[in-house]
Design an enzyme around this catalytic site. Sequence first.
Site, PDB file in Angstrom:
ATOM      1  N   CYS A  66       5.996 -13.941  10.901  1.00  0.00           N
ATOM      2  CA  CYS A  66       5.947 -14.962  11.956  1.00  0.00           C
ATOM      3  C   CYS A  66       4.981 -16.056  11.520  1.00  0.00           C
ATOM      4  CB  CYS A  66       5.504 -14.334  13.286  1.00  0.00           C
ATOM      5  SG  CYS A  66       5.376 -15.507  14.648  1.00  0.00           S
ATOM      6  N   GLU A  76      10.959 -13.318   6.941  1.00  0.00           N
ATOM      7  CA  GLU A  76      11.797 -12.471   7.807  1.00  0.00           C
ATOM      8  C   GLU A  76      12.682 -13.340   8.684  1.00  0.00           C
ATOM      9  OE1 GLU A  76      11.193  -8.951  11.186  1.00  0.00           O
ATOM     10  OE2 GLU A  76       9.521  -9.625   9.944  1.00  0.00           O
TER      11      GLU A  76
END
Length: 424
Positions: free
Chosen positions: A294, A328
Amino acid sequence: MVAMVRRKKPDRCSLQVADTPPRLRGTPKRLASLSGPVTTIVKKCPTPGCDGSGHIFKRCHTHYTASGCPLHHRKRRNRSGRVLPPKLSIDVTSDNNDISTPRPLSTPHITRLDLIQQLISPPFGNHGDQREPILKGLATPTEIQLFKEAQRKAKNKESKLKHVVLGEHQMEVWFVSQFPSVATLHLCKYCLRHFCSLATIKLHAASCPWRHPPGKEIYRDHMISIFEIDGGQHQSYCQNLCLLAKLFLDHKTVYYDVQPFIFYVMTQYRDGGCHLVGYFSKEKSSALNYNLSCILVLPCYMRNGFGRMLIEFSYLLTRLEGTTGSPERPLSDLGLVSYRSYWRDAILDHMIQLKEGSSLSIKELSKQSGVNTDDLVSTMQRLGIIKYCKGQHIVLHDKELLDDYVGRCKKLKSRSINPSCLKR
């Protein structure tokens, strides 16, 4: 006086009746006297479609009950929609009946890791235009439906929170987070604790002992510092950081389970303290070589090159580990734009440094930059500089594209990471 006379034993053959069959050895006399055919009971597995071969515990070659039937247990597990391991079978008719080495059927063994790697195949998981990841096979249909329902309710949840105040910056929130439903929320600019009124934040600011994030400072270049924070050691700060990030990220789903992550927080020093600029997190041990989970830059610091610095720092750590990495998925809209820009500049910068007549190796470029080869190939395809000709891929030398990149680098002096300032 009575004389004892030994009685002569009769001949057995003479006592047998012609119509009565001889008594079998071990058969009681009462049953032996009955005449008629002998009925044979055939044991058979009650599971439909099962021939009785094999055993659930692999102890025997055959079974006669549902408790030992492998097919019966597979049908019970298959009702929940889970991915089952491949079925093993033993050929009873063969001479090589080695129970310790059963032969698998034609269905190959697919582990959970292989299934996840297939679902996130490059460049962005073969999802087409859909940004939502494919969850089929990873959970039951009921769990997927509950997840989508909770996601829809969280997205459509009405909240009174409109602004968040962090130090001297007042920012408008974009999404809903797990904060109190007030019009304006005040956060401490050092420890990130939230307060509902201006009076309480002033009382806290007067007694707050923090002047920088917890953890270890691993990078300092003039006024910019980066702190490495373990989510298991500083749970309160990392949870507050994730709750703040949810106000500006739509795909942020982790709020409280921060133990498996490491947070790298970027700060800017002024007024006697380190003020939060942005951060990125990564898993402590990622099976899929993710170097970033993140990333966030606060809206008050956007368009200043801090997001690019965080991405560059994540790849710097990846190169120091001697591997390649990828972020990700799914990425946010702003994160996707930043990553595509970084990958493009990494390719063009490497092409400029190449000498005339030398060839471009994607593996060598991936090793030098730390970027995954799939991300490099997808970026080249988007730029239109890679073609497939005569059984091999050819990278085109686009002079206009390179000249435009050189002119843009001279005009824009973007921020960058200095590897010599890393404290390792």
